[in-house]
Design a protein around this motif. Structure first.
Motif, mmCIF file in Angstrom:
data_model
loop_
_atom_site.group_PDB
_atom_site.id
_atom_site.type_symbol
_atom_site.label_atom_id
_atom_site.label_comp_id
_atom_site.label_asym_id
_atom_site.label_seq_id
_atom_site.Cartn_x
_atom_site.Cartn_y
_atom_site.Cartn_z
ATOM 1 N N SER A 99 25.794 -13.992 6.099
ATOM 2 C CA SER A 99 26.472 -13.031 5.226
ATOM 3 C C SER A 99 25.463 -12.070 4.629
ATOM 4 O O SER A 99 24.496 -12.492 3.989
ATOM 5 C CB SER A 99 27.207 -13.764 4.094
ATOM 6 N N VAL A 100 25.701 -10.780 4.820
ATOM 7 C CA VAL A 100 24.823 -9.748 4.271
ATOM 8 C C VAL A 100 25.144 -9.544 2.801
ATOM 9 O O VAL A 100 26.305 -9.348 2.422
ATOM 10 C CB VAL A 100 24.991 -8.426 5.037
ATOM 11 N N GLY A 101 24.112 -9.607 1.969
ATOM 12 C CA GLY A 101 24.283 -9.376 0.545
ATOM 13 C C GLY A 101 23.722 -8.038 0.127
ATOM 14 O O GLY A 101 23.742 -7.060 0.881
ATOM 15 N N ASP A 102 23.191 -7.982 -1.087
ATOM 16 C CA ASP A 102 22.646 -6.746 -1.629
ATOM 17 C C ASP A 102 21.261 -6.466 -1.058
ATOM 18 O O ASP A 102 20.601 -7.337 -0.485
ATOM 19 C CB ASP A 102 22.553 -6.835 -3.156
ATOM 20 N N ALA A 103 20.828 -5.222 -1.259
ATOM 21 C CA ALA A 103 19.487 -4.808 -0.862
ATOM 22 C C ALA A 103 18.722 -4.370 -2.095
ATOM 23 O O ALA A 103 19.304 -3.943 -3.099
ATOM 24 C CB ALA A 103 19.557 -3.661 0.147
ATOM 25 N N SER A 104 17.405 -4.517 -2.031
ATOM 26 C CA SER A 104 16.507 -3.938 -3.019
ATOM 27 C C SER A 104 15.500 -3.117 -2.233
ATOM 28 O O SER A 104 15.501 -3.174 -0.998
ATOM 29 C CB SER A 104 15.827 -5.038 -3.843
ATOM 30 N N PRO A 105 14.648 -2.337 -2.877
ATOM 31 C CA PRO A 105 13.761 -1.458 -2.123
ATOM 32 C C PRO A 105 13.013 -2.179 -1.005
ATOM 33 O O PRO A 105 12.229 -3.091 -1.242
ATOM 34 C CB PRO A 105 12.807 -0.935 -3.196
ATOM 35 N N GLY A 106 13.338 -1.789 0.232
ATOM 36 C CA GLY A 106 12.622 -2.300 1.386
ATOM 37 C C GLY A 106 13.162 -3.558 2.003
ATOM 38 O O GLY A 106 12.745 -3.938 3.100
ATOM 39 N N GLN A 107 14.111 -4.259 1.356
ATOM 40 C CA GLN A 107 14.581 -5.540 1.865
ATOM 41 C C GLN A 107 16.095 -5.656 1.723
ATOM 42 O O GLN A 107 16.707 -5.060 0.839
ATOM 43 C CB GLN A 107 13.954 -6.705 1.091
ATOM 44 N N VAL A 108 16.686 -6.461 2.608
ATOM 45 C CA VAL A 108 18.077 -6.863 2.458
ATOM 46 C C VAL A 108 18.092 -8.382 2.436
ATOM 47 O O VAL A 108 17.303 -9.044 3.124
ATOM 48 C CB VAL A 108 18.962 -6.311 3.596
ATOM 49 N N PHE A 109 18.977 -8.949 1.611
ATOM 50 C CA PHE A 109 19.039 -10.397 1.421
ATOM 51 C C PHE A 109 20.283 -10.941 2.126
ATOM 52 O O PHE A 109 21.376 -10.380 2.000
ATOM 53 C CB PHE A 109 19.035 -10.732 -0.065
#
Length: 413
Positions: free
Chosen positions: A298-308
């Motif tokens: 399951s794709v969650g949120d992203a922060s600068p440069g990464q996706v969790f």
């Protein structure tokens, strides 16, 4: 050996699919020095919400949790001020929507998961009804802002964002039959089109990276995933409803999200086969596909440069540019992890990834995957990812978990 950080080489492949990557990453174990969470606020259960449709809206310094509920036998939207109590409840009967009847089992009429955002400078909550109404309420008091009727069956979560890059947000909704509708902040139709195939995923608004884009890499659009005979197609529509491109993803997308990178925005798709695929919004080409595990992710949120990304018993941080797995964190055994979120849990202005699994076990991590805080909500089933709000007025976010029975629980370090 230090159990907190183990370096491992993981060969990742997915049936010979083109672009599936090989990665070297840090496996980050649970640190025994991590801090346990405590429950600082909790509500009673509420009928009609399994947690997946809840969202947060902010207004005048306060945060409210918005949920789909059932009140007096009919569908309603309820707002609860964090740390306090119910602020307002708006039943569907108070709105100018179309057919509100339930199905043959006399269940209350259904609505989609909720979406919060800002239209015309005002915080709002939006949803679609099974009968095909697009509804927007003012988050401050639950009053009807506008209702737009379509001829398409609804029930899919709408999207709010700046589709045109003019600084004003628009609202996009898709019908299950492939109808796509975009309206402005006043509810006036900007375009309506029919893609001719069924839709079972929420649309995504990809905001332009510049208000005056100079090339296609700066352009935004509306991403819609259609399905026919088990095969998916991703469409990117422009602000006029014209198709900019279509592509066939390599994975069956069970979840997806949009994210910005320094090389332009991308779409990140979580596959049923355990692969993560990213697609360039510039032209629909594949940026990379990488295998994470052999079960759905399951794709969650992203922060600068990464996706969790969440999977069975694991959380991954994946580099948005090249698909390298920065780190993998395991917790909760073989329990599925819901889509991870990001919040400012330290109050320092930077966001950290947070994961919640189906058993309600929570884990707050650093940008490098170190376990900072862990805990849980007791005996509960949780299907939703974490939400965030400052419940204790200490300048940092608490982790908000909404359980299957509709309870709202705030966890603090």
């Amino acid at each position: 050996m230090d159990r907190r950080v183990l370096f491992a080489s993981l060969i990742l492949f997915a049936g010979g699919a083109t672009g599936v990557g090989v990665a070297l990453f840090a496996f980050v174990g649970i640190d025994d020095t991590s801090i346990d969470t405590e429950i600082v606020w909790e509500t009673e259960p509420v009928e009609g919400d399994d947690g997946t449709g809840a969202v947060i809206a902010s207004m005048e310094g306060d945060s409210v949790v918005l949920q789909s509920t059932v009140a007096d036998g009919e569908r309603a939207v309820r707002a609860t001020t964090v740390g306090e109590g119910v602020a307002w409840t708006t039943p569907l009967s108070a709105l100018a929507v179309g057919d509100r009847g339930g199905d043959e089992t006399d269940d209350p009429a259904g609505i989609s998961e909720l979406t919060s955002g800002t239209l015309g400078g005002d915080p709002v909550v939006a949803f679609t009804t099974d009968s095909g109404s697009l509804v927007v309420l003012d988050a401050a008091d639950g009053a009807e802002r506008f209702v737009v009727e379509t001829d398409a069956p609804g029930g899919l979560q709408p999207a709010i964002g700046d589709l045109t890059g003019n600084g004003e947000s628009e609202l996009a909704a898709t019908g299950a039959d492939g109808t796509v509708l975009v309206v402005d902040g006043d509810g006036d139709r900007l375009f309506e089109t029919d893609l001719g195939e069924s839709v079972d995923r929420r649309p995504l608004i990809v905001e332009p990276t510049d208000s005056t884009p100079t090339d296609d890499a700066d352009l935004g659009g509306l991403a819609v995933a259609t399905e026919r005979d088990g095969n998916y197609t991703v469409h990117l529509l422009d602000e006029r409803g014209e198709t900019r491109w279509t592509t066939t993803p390599a994975v069956t997308p069970l979840s997806w999200n949009a994210a910005d990178t320094r090389n332009g925005p991308i779409l990140a798709l979580g596959g049923a086969n355990g692969n993560l695929e990213t697609i360039e919004t510039e032209d629909g080409s594949l940026r990379y596909e990488i295998g994470l595990q052999d079960r759905p992710v399951s794709v969650g949120d992203a922060s600068p440069g990464q996706v969790f990304v969440g999977g069975v018993g694991s959380v991954w941080a994946v580099d948005l540019l090249d698909g390298e797995v920065s780190w993998k964190q395991q917790y909760g055994g073989q329990t599925r992890v819901n889509p991870p979120g990001v919040g400012d849990v330290d109050g320092d202005g930077t966001v950290a990834p947070v994961a919640v699994n189906r058993d309600g076990d929570t884990l707050v991590m650093s940008r490098t995957g170190e376990a900072l805080t862990r805990g849980g909500v007791g005996s509960a089933v949780v299907y939703a990812g974490p939400l965030f709000a400052d419940v204790t007025d200490d300048g940092s976010d608490e982790v908000i978990v909404v359980t299957e029975d509709g309870r709202i629980i705030a966890l603090s370090r």
